[in-house]
Design an enzyme around this catalytic site. Sequence first.
Site, mmCIF file in Angstrom:
data_model
loop_
_atom_site.group_PDB
_atom_site.id
_atom_site.type_symbol
_atom_site.label_atom_id
_atom_site.label_comp_id
_atom_site.label_asym_id
_atom_site.label_seq_id
_atom_site.Cartn_x
_atom_site.Cartn_y
_atom_site.Cartn_z
ATOM 1 N N LYS A 57 121.862 2.583 5.342
ATOM 2 C CA LYS A 57 122.197 3.863 5.984
ATOM 3 C C LYS A 57 121.032 4.314 6.876
ATOM 4 O O LYS A 57 119.906 3.806 6.746
ATOM 5 C CB LYS A 57 122.481 4.911 4.906
ATOM 6 N N TYR B 266 94.753 21.592 17.819
ATOM 7 C CA TYR B 266 95.441 22.892 17.828
ATOM 8 C C TYR B 266 95.077 23.700 16.585
ATOM 9 O O TYR B 266 94.958 23.140 15.487
ATOM 10 C CB TYR B 266 96.955 22.696 17.815
ATOM 11 N N ARG C 162 126.041 16.560 -6.264
ATOM 12 C CA ARG C 162 126.057 16.254 -4.833
ATOM 13 C C ARG C 162 127.468 15.831 -4.464
ATOM 14 O O ARG C 162 128.289 16.661 -4.127
ATOM 15 C CB ARG C 162 125.022 15.150 -4.586
ATOM 16 N N MET D 123 101.959 16.485 19.270
ATOM 17 C CA MET D 123 103.211 15.768 19.527
ATOM 18 C C MET D 123 102.958 14.293 19.871
ATOM 19 O O MET D 123 103.640 13.407 19.374
ATOM 20 C CB MET D 123 103.966 16.444 20.672
#
Length: 362
Positions: free
Chosen positions: A34, A252, A132, A300
């Site tokens: 998956k 940052y 679930r 990023m």
Amino acid sequence: MPETLLTIDLAAIQANYATLRANAHGREVAGVVKADAYGLGADQVAPALWRAGCRTFFTAKLGEARKLRAILPKAVIHVLEGVTPEETKAFIEADIIPVLGQPGELGHWRAAAKAAGRRLKAGIQLETGLSRLGFTRADLLTLPQGWTEDIELSLVMSHLACADEPEHPQNARQLESFKALSALLPEARRSLANSSGVFLDPAFAFDLVRPGAALYGINPTPGRPNPMRPVVTIKAPVLRVQHLDAPALVGYGATRELAKGAKIATIGVGYADGLIRSASNAAKASIGGRVVPIVGRISMDLTMLDVSGLEDEEVKVGTIVELFGRAFDLDAVATAAGTIGYELLTRLGQRFHRVYLGQDSA
Ligand SMILES: *Cc1c(COP(=O)(O)O)cnc(C)c1O
């Protein structure tokens, strides 16, 4: 400048499949592919598993299963999320088996069988402790009469919540619940174990085990040595080396200060590539086998490393930094980032130059 490289070792995936088989008490070992084989590329991974002898596959969604069918015409393919009324035709056309997770799905799969004029195969998932997907005891006790005239039950399965914690009492509870609930259904092959479940007591193995993560190198036995071979390596060249002639703040938010005399290397891998931000100031990388910590916030596209411990000759522009490699593996990065290897793999970005090793291995 060398590229930022994501290497996926298909021969290691095949070796991991063999290791799982050797530990599965003679039961069938399926492959869970998956989420594009946990981010590694199902179009490459699934055929490699097939060549290693894997014949049964699981995806989460119909779309994934249809792509898989195009690659593996003879595989047995299951969809873990079951089937919606709109999807029944596509399931039948591509010969894909839904794992039904609630009584309503049984209803429309039966209707599809009647319309097709033949019995259709289905798995049934049992609710044993994840809350679930899965049929509850009440669901099983109120199954409609005659449903087996339309449906051939090919698999009864459930999923473990705590298989990676062998001592957790939830494992024994789920095992008992699985046995009790499956006794309410007709005879069919049964499956309970995921990767970590393979390494529990043999009572968890049943007829089929369903590993995903371990195939891709994630340790199924946390806290013990990893029996799997590493599959994924990320390598990126140093873009810049900065020698600090005064103390400086890094990244940052100015979350880290390095002292005068420190040395910082910048690489072109960031959170957009899957080096998730919570690994900031926590995870490590490796340069030639020497461990170098990530300093400051991961941005990023860029990440900074404290390379003060390395000689100038050891770290220059173009020097290769290894992430998710031998020195500091996927599980270690995940732990440092407060997550699991599964999340890191499935978040790997699209910007890497991907290289598959062992493509023609038997
Ligand atoms: C994802 C999944 C698996 C595979 O689990 P791993 O821990 O990756 O081995 C097996 N069964 C079900 C139902 C799943 O959702």
